[in-house]
Design a protein around this motif. Structure first.
Motif, mmCIF file in Angstrom:
data_model
loop_
_atom_site.group_PDB
_atom_site.id
_atom_site.type_symbol
_atom_site.label_atom_id
_atom_site.label_comp_id
_atom_site.label_asym_id
_atom_site.label_seq_id
_atom_site.Cartn_x
_atom_site.Cartn_y
_atom_site.Cartn_z
ATOM 1 N N GLU A 71 2.532 1.756 -3.376
ATOM 2 C CA GLU A 71 1.557 2.200 -4.372
ATOM 3 C C GLU A 71 1.176 3.657 -4.160
ATOM 4 O OE1 GLU A 71 -3.025 1.229 -5.801
ATOM 5 O OE2 GLU A 71 -1.960 -0.196 -4.525
ATOM 6 N N LEU A 72 0.920 4.039 -2.924
ATOM 7 C CA LEU A 72 0.517 5.412 -2.632
ATOM 8 C C LEU A 72 1.639 6.397 -2.946
ATOM 9 C CD1 LEU A 72 -1.419 4.863 0.713
ATOM 10 C CD2 LEU A 72 -2.407 5.535 -1.477
ATOM 11 N N GLU A 73 2.877 6.022 -2.609
ATOM 12 C CA GLU A 73 4.002 6.909 -2.916
ATOM 13 C C GLU A 73 4.140 7.097 -4.428
ATOM 14 O OE1 GLU A 73 7.106 6.310 0.809
ATOM 15 O OE2 GLU A 73 7.292 5.017 -0.959
ATOM 16 N N GLY A 74 3.935 6.019 -5.177
ATOM 17 C CA GLY A 74 4.020 6.124 -6.626
ATOM 18 C C GLY A 74 2.941 7.002 -7.223
ATOM 19 N N ARG A 75 1.745 6.957 -6.637
ATOM 20 C CA ARG A 75 0.625 7.716 -7.186
ATOM 21 C C ARG A 75 0.602 9.167 -6.728
ATOM 22 N NH1 ARG A 75 -4.691 4.560 -5.704
ATOM 23 N NH2 ARG A 75 -5.599 6.360 -6.761
ATOM 24 N N PHE A 76 0.911 9.408 -5.445
ATOM 25 C CA PHE A 76 0.691 10.743 -4.867
ATOM 26 C C PHE A 76 1.956 11.401 -4.329
ATOM 27 C CE2 PHE A 76 -3.268 8.267 -3.928
ATOM 28 C CZ PHE A 76 -4.049 8.860 -4.902
ATOM 29 N N GLN A 85 0.825 -1.207 0.000
ATOM 30 C CA GLN A 85 0.000 0.000 0.000
ATOM 31 C C GLN A 85 0.858 1.255 0.000
ATOM 32 O OE1 GLN A 85 -2.673 0.199 3.336
ATOM 33 N NE2 GLN A 85 -3.402 2.241 2.828
ATOM 34 N N ASP A 99 2.163 12.586 0.799
ATOM 35 C CA ASP A 99 0.711 12.673 0.787
ATOM 36 C C ASP A 99 0.156 12.212 2.136
ATOM 37 O OD1 ASP A 99 -1.817 12.892 -1.068
ATOM 38 O OD2 ASP A 99 -2.052 11.010 0.058
#
Length: 387
Positions: A316-321, A313, A325
């Motif tokens: 994924e979050l670091e890659g997206r935002f 998770q 974030d």
């Protein structure tokens, strides 16, 4: 090297290479299959210029092809797949799976102290990948943090099977980076075995637990490090990191046995031991959650699976935002709390400390998120009995 034309008639170089002692790795597009691959070139000319033996070239050409054929038969989730081999402008190359992530060396060098759960899980995956190669009678010869990639999904990929067995031939390139993980018998001239690879796993596991290899450091003379491997006994990991379970201390001790016959018989056996330790960490976490029901973490999932899911998770979050974030920070807080509740209080403190410093850098020294993170550091240090 001229990268303006297709390599092998199909590979278009996309970016700058990453250089290592034995060669360079170029990201490239496979124009025939429409996928990104990694081209790893064995730098024969460079090695000769820097003092490699004159018979190195012919021997390497033969072994390089043999190793490529052998590794092409190894298909496993924790081994980087080799697709092909070739030659371009007099330099040999292998075509391999392109891995999005960074090396274990990068995690150890730049990140917080690895949690016990992550350490055990990654060590188990290393052994699973090695077992797949060993079952095909392919040894690695150079297991070290630089040759273990961690994908953006938090999974292990072992790399450099195709080149590792050539490292000892290029004597000018047998530096301390490899010496830190090299089995005692190989310093005496043995070509190595399955149990030599497992000794190197023990060195890597030791460093994952303590932040340092069992013998020496990268600045030491390689021969001095070699004598340490042959003659010295390292302190148990728990001497450097209180809270390391006795099972892990014992496993490291037998992996680092001087006599190969005293080490585990196979990577599969070590993987099974690590699986047992992983389950015990999960059981400890379940008991701890029952004692801290008010802590706000759902106790329905196994500890190992929850940590694994949090890793994914966060990636994924670091890659997206981006890394700062709110969702990323919240996930990192949950990760630190769960780490502490598993019994790895020092790991929790390290995770909170890294988060606090990151928040200070972005939001300022008095930001509430930074202050809350440092409160987490103090809380988990106090629980460890060290503060």
């Amino acid at each position: 090297m001229d990268t303006s034309k297709l390599i092998g008639g199909r590979f278009k170089v996309k970016d700058r290479p990453v250089s290592g002692a034995m060669g360079d790795v170029w990201p490239a597009e496979d124009t025939k299959l429409g996928r990104t691959v990694a081209l790893k070139f064995l730098a024969r000319r460079r090695l000769r210029r820097q003092g490699a033996a004159t018979d190195f070239t012919d021997w390497t050409v033969k072994r390089f092809g043999q190793e490529g054929v052998a590794m092409a038969r190894v298909s496993h989730a924790h081994v980087a797949q080799i697709y092909d081999t070739g030659e371009h402008e007099g330099e040999l190359y292998i075509v391999m799976e392109y891995i999005r992530g960074r090396s274990l060396a990068g995690h150890l060098r730049e990140g917080p102290t690895l949690t016990l759960e992550r350490t055990v899980r990654w060590a188990r995956e290393i052994c699973e990948g090695l077992d797949a190669a060993h079952s095909r009678e392919v040894l690695h010869h150079d297991i070290k943090p630089d040759n273990i990639m961690i994908t953006n999904e938090g999974e292990v990929k072992i790399v450099d099977f195709g080149l590792a067995s050539f490292a000892d031939v290029a004597q000018s390139h047998t530096g301390a980076g490899t010496a830190l993980y090299k089995a005692p018998e190989r310093w005496g001239g043995s070509p190595g075995s399955v149990r030599s690879d497992l000794y190197s796993v023990g060195c890597v596991l030791y460093e994952m637990l303590t932040g340092r290899p069992p013998f020496g450091n990268p600045q030491d003379d390689p021969m001095t490090v070699g004598r340490m491997h042959q003659d010295n006994a390292p302190a148990p990991p728990s001497a450097h990191r209180p809270g390391v379970p006795g099972q892990l201390d014992r496993l490291v001790r037998i992996l680092l046995a001087k006599d190969p016959g005293d080490r585990p018989r196979s990577a599969e056996a070590v993987s099974a031991m690590l699986s047992d330790i992983q389950h015990s960490l999960g059981a400890e976490d379940t008991a701890t959650r029952r004692a801290h029901v008010s802590g706000g973490v759902d106790g329905s999932a196994d500890h190992s699976e929850r940590i694994r899911e949090l890793d994914r998770q966060i990636f994924e979050l670091e890659g997206r935002f981006g890394p700062y974030d709110h969702a990323v920070i919240d996930a990192r807080i949950v990760h630190a709390e769960l780490t502490g509740r598993s019994g790895d209080t020092r790991g929790a403190a390290a995770l909170y400390n890294r988060l606090g410093r990151d928040c200070q850098d972005l939001f300022g020294p008095y930001d509430a998120r930074a202050l809350n993170a440092f409160e987490g550091v103090a809380r988990w240090i106090a629980r460890s009995g060290a503060g």
